[in-house]
Design an enzyme around this catalytic site. Structure first.
Site, mmCIF file in Angstrom:
data_model
loop_
_atom_site.group_PDB
_atom_site.id
_atom_site.type_symbol
_atom_site.label_atom_id
_atom_site.label_comp_id
_atom_site.label_asym_id
_atom_site.label_seq_id
_atom_site.Cartn_x
_atom_site.Cartn_y
_atom_site.Cartn_z
ATOM 1 N N CYS A 1 -2.808 -0.122 7.146
ATOM 2 C CA CYS A 1 -1.906 1.030 7.220
ATOM 3 C C CYS A 1 -2.084 1.801 8.524
ATOM 4 O O CYS A 1 -1.122 2.354 9.061
ATOM 5 C CB CYS A 1 -2.094 1.926 6.004
ATOM 6 S SG CYS A 1 -1.622 1.070 4.472
ATOM 7 N N SER B 1 -7.782 8.213 3.250
ATOM 8 C CA SER B 1 -7.813 7.717 4.628
ATOM 9 C C SER B 1 -7.186 6.326 4.687
ATOM 10 O O SER B 1 -7.520 5.458 3.878
ATOM 11 C CB SER B 1 -9.261 7.665 5.120
ATOM 12 O OG SER B 1 -9.315 7.191 6.448
ATOM 13 N N CYS C 1 -6.300 2.536 5.359
ATOM 14 C CA CYS C 1 -7.047 1.319 5.680
ATOM 15 C C CYS C 1 -6.600 0.819 7.058
ATOM 16 O O CYS C 1 -5.692 1.365 7.680
ATOM 17 C CB CYS C 1 -6.808 0.263 4.599
ATOM 18 S SG CYS C 1 -5.120 -0.394 4.607
ATOM 19 N N HIS D 1 0.852 -1.182 0.000
ATOM 20 C CA HIS D 1 0.000 0.000 0.000
ATOM 21 C C HIS D 1 0.896 1.243 0.000
ATOM 22 O O HIS D 1 2.090 1.155 0.275
ATOM 23 C CB HIS D 1 -0.895 0.007 1.232
ATOM 24 C CG HIS D 1 -1.964 -1.039 1.205
ATOM 25 N ND1 HIS D 1 -3.138 -0.916 1.896
ATOM 26 C CD2 HIS D 1 -2.041 -2.236 0.555
ATOM 27 C CE1 HIS D 1 -3.895 -1.971 1.694
ATOM 28 N NE2 HIS D 1 -3.239 -2.791 0.882
ATOM 29 N N GLU E 1 1.151 3.848 2.023
ATOM 30 C CA GLU E 1 1.788 4.173 3.306
ATOM 31 C C GLU E 1 2.931 3.209 3.600
ATOM 32 O O GLU E 1 3.979 3.610 4.108
ATOM 33 C CB GLU E 1 0.747 4.131 4.438
ATOM 34 C CG GLU E 1 -0.359 5.150 4.292
ATOM 35 C CD GLU E 1 -1.550 4.672 3.452
ATOM 36 O OE1 GLU E 1 -2.603 5.331 3.530
ATOM 37 O OE2 GLU E 1 -1.436 3.659 2.724
#
Length: 153
Positions: A89, A84, A86, A59, A61
């Site tokens: 993360c 935002s 998940c 992902h 992040e």
């Protein structure tokens, strides 16, 4: 960064947005992130590369966190993300003690940022129109891929 310093947060969001656009242009999911040190130094940046690398854990992040390399401590750092985070993360933010999260938008996906705030992470949601448009266009064009990304299938 003062948690309410929206001007700096929007500047930092520009790096994450550049990563999101690059991911989109590569045929991936357009989410980008950047990790900043307490003094404002960019430590790492990245984009969601689940599609490009065939890695479900990559992902945005996570990519920014990995690019930052090992840090003695993550206290005082700020994770900036176009969407935002998940739960995966959000867990990364909590696990390593990242102090602040700047969220580009939470309309397309309302991830774990409320949970982070409840646990002492300073959260600033910018409600950025470019982040929202980027994700809405992607979701409309690739609903199955989006469902896969958020674990909805």
């Amino acid at each position: 960064m003062d948690p309410m310093d929206e001007t700096r947060a929007r500047q930092w969001l520009g790096i994450a947005l550049a990563e999101a656009r690059a991911g989109r242009d590569e045929g991936g999911i357009p989410i980008g992130a950047a990790l900043y040190a307490a003094d404002g130094t960019l430590l790492g940046r990245g984009r969601n590369r689940r599609v490009q690398d065939g890695d479900p854990s990559l992902h945005a992040e996570t990519a920014a966190f990995r690019a930052a390399g090992r840090q003695r401590s993550y206290r005082g750092t700020t994770m900036v993300t176009t969407l935002s985070p998940c739960w995966y993360c959000s867990g990364l933010v909590r696990q390593f003690g990242i102090s602040r999260v700047v969220v580009g938008e939470a309309r397309t996906f309302h991830g774990g940022h409320d949970w982070l705030a409840e646990h002492g992470v300073r959260v600033l949601v910018l409600d950025d129109p470019e982040c929202t448009a980027l994700m809405r266009e992607f979701v409309a064009r690739h609903p199955a891929l989006w469902s896969e990304d958020i674990g909805d299938e």
